[in-house]
Scaffold this motif. Sequence first.
Motif, PDB file in Angstrom:
ATOM      1  N   SER A 185      -5.147  -5.531   8.382  1.00 45.35           N
ATOM      2  CA  SER A 185      -4.982  -4.521   7.343  1.00 45.35           C
ATOM      3  C   SER A 185      -4.446  -3.223   7.933  1.00 45.35           C
ATOM      4  CB  SER A 185      -6.309  -4.267   6.617  1.00 45.35           C
ATOM      5  OG  SER A 185      -7.323  -3.909   7.534  1.00 45.35           O
ATOM      6  N   THR A 222       2.477  -7.147  -0.325  1.00 45.97           N
ATOM      7  CA  THR A 222       1.778  -6.005  -0.926  1.00 45.97           C
ATOM      8  C   THR A 222       1.359  -6.351  -2.351  1.00 45.97           C
ATOM      9  OG1 THR A 222       3.720  -4.992  -1.956  1.00 45.97           O
ATOM     10  CG2 THR A 222       3.304  -4.447   0.362  1.00 45.97           C
ATOM     11  N   ASP A 223       0.567  -5.459  -2.953  1.00 44.52           N
ATOM     12  CA  ASP A 223       0.334  -5.562  -4.394  1.00 44.52           C
ATOM     13  C   ASP A 223       1.519  -4.908  -5.108  1.00 44.52           C
ATOM     14  OD1 ASP A 223      -0.008  -2.779  -4.305  1.00 44.52           O
ATOM     15  OD2 ASP A 223      -2.185  -2.939  -4.125  1.00 44.52           O
ATOM     16  N   ASN A 257       7.740  -1.238  -1.834  1.00 45.51           N
ATOM     17  CA  ASN A 257       6.813  -2.286  -1.409  1.00 45.51           C
ATOM     18  C   ASN A 257       7.487  -3.298  -0.494  1.00 45.51           C
ATOM     19  OD1 ASN A 257       4.589  -1.252  -2.741  1.00 45.51           O
ATOM     20  ND2 ASN A 257       4.981  -2.386  -4.624  1.00 45.51           N
ATOM     21  N   SER A 261       6.158  -3.836   3.273  1.00 46.77           N
ATOM     22  CA  SER A 261       5.706  -5.143   3.760  1.00 46.77           C
ATOM     23  C   SER A 261       6.500  -5.572   4.993  1.00 46.77           C
ATOM     24  CB  SER A 261       5.826  -6.195   2.662  1.00 46.77           C
ATOM     25  OG  SER A 261       7.180  -6.406   2.302  1.00 46.77           O
ATOM     26  N   ASP A 289       5.933  -7.286  -3.286  1.00 42.67           N
ATOM     27  CA  ASP A 289       4.945  -7.777  -4.251  1.00 42.67           C
ATOM     28  C   ASP A 289       5.390  -9.069  -4.936  1.00 42.67           C
ATOM     29  OD1 ASP A 289       6.939  -6.981  -6.025  1.00 42.67           O
ATOM     30  OD2 ASP A 289       5.941  -5.111  -6.567  1.00 42.67           O
ATOM     31  N   ASN A 296      -2.842  -8.727 -10.130  1.00 38.29           N
ATOM     32  CA  ASN A 296      -2.805  -7.313  -9.753  1.00 38.29           C
ATOM     33  C   ASN A 296      -3.535  -6.422 -10.748  1.00 38.29           C
ATOM     34  OD1 ASN A 296      -1.235  -6.956  -7.243  1.00 38.29           O
ATOM     35  ND2 ASN A 296       0.382  -8.009  -8.385  1.00 38.29           N
ATOM     36  N   ARG A 302      -5.709  -7.018  -6.257  1.00 37.69           N
ATOM     37  CA  ARG A 302      -4.729  -6.226  -5.510  1.00 37.69           C
ATOM     38  C   ARG A 302      -5.030  -6.256  -4.015  1.00 37.69           C
ATOM     39  NH1 ARG A 302      -5.456  -3.018 -10.139  1.00 37.69           N
ATOM     40  NH2 ARG A 302      -6.956  -1.664  -9.078  1.00 37.69           N
ATOM     41  N   GLN A 303      -6.314  -6.205  -3.666  1.00 38.64           N
ATOM     42  CA  GLN A 303      -6.677  -6.259  -2.253  1.00 38.64           C
ATOM     43  C   GLN A 303      -6.268  -7.598  -1.647  1.00 38.64           C
ATOM     44  OE1 GLN A 303     -10.743  -5.254  -1.448  1.00 38.64           O
ATOM     45  NE2 GLN A 303     -10.655  -5.877   0.694  1.00 38.64           N
ATOM     46  N   ARG A 306      -2.537  -7.618  -0.876  1.00 40.30           N
ATOM     47  CA  ARG A 306      -2.116  -6.809   0.283  1.00 40.30           C
ATOM     48  C   ARG A 306      -2.544  -7.547   1.542  1.00 40.30           C
ATOM     49  NH1 ARG A 306      -4.573  -2.755  -3.019  1.00 40.30           N
ATOM     50  NH2 ARG A 306      -6.406  -2.768  -1.663  1.00 40.30           N
TER      51      ARG A 306
END
Length: 331
Positions: A185, A222-223, A257, A261, A289, A296, A302-303, A306
């Motif tokens: 993360s 990513t989200d 995003n 990423s 995303d 999402n 969302r977590q 990601r």
Amino acid sequence: MKQFWIVGLGLLPLVAGCSLFETNPVPPSPALTGVSAQDAAWKDQIKRVRGAEEARFEPLVEAREAVSAALAQQGVNDYDAASLEEAQQALDAAESGWAEVANKRRPNGDKLAAIATDAHRATRLAEIARYAAVREINLEKLVAVNDQLETREQSQPTRQARPVTGDARDLVGQKVVPDQLGEVSFQPGTARMKPASQEIVRQLAGLLERYPSVGVAVFGHTDNVGPSAASLERFVKANPKLEQQAPSQAEKVRAFNLALSAARARTVAQLLVDNGVPARRIGARGFGDTRPVASNDTQAGRQANRRIEAVIVPGPDSPEAQRARAENAGS
């Protein structure tokens, strides 16, 4: 499932030349000291072939071959047209210079050096363009196989992670991050990796050290939530080509995003390199995303979206990659 991965990934010289860090795959021209030594060296590169209309200048011959190979490479105009165009321009300059001295018995050493410089630049840029195309095509094949694998996994009621044990062939196809080693993360909205995640990447580097015949493909996701309005505008202004397209708000977020990423995947790859993994065994790509694994609409979803994924693949020196190279050479 293991056989499915090996068949799919056996198509890849992947991780051979797949790296985003191998920016200069062509060796530089040899360095010599002293004007007379340089002149002699360049003149030694002139080969006069009996019956030929003109002599051959080896750096120019290599440049012609490299540019021809790049022009013939599938996808080169899609993935690195700029390098190919610069290579062609450098080759044209070298050809023009050579036309002036080709038939001279004792061509000027400085002129030959200038021709050689243009020729080496053409060779280097052509190889970069060609390798960029090969890298991206191989990653696209890997992504297709990965998508099929995930579809199969999602159809199974339960999924148990396999331990990171066994021989190299058992490892191929395993998604070791996050499934075995844990999640990687970053600080929100950045490519700065959290300290705890650095240890996971070091464990991955250790795994690759223990199994030198495999490589790794690193995918960033990513989200669909973008950064703050100020951060988004700074991002757009820092990318003039994007700004010129007058993108909508949603397009700006998606572009951000995607870039984020990709930067995160490269951060993981760079840390692997810093921990001793050869760059040629690493592939890295960001998907923004576009590959969600959860909704999402919730914080938990969302977590989950990601994420960094690291999949073990045949390395550049594996039997699969060697077979693929042999098959490509014979086709």
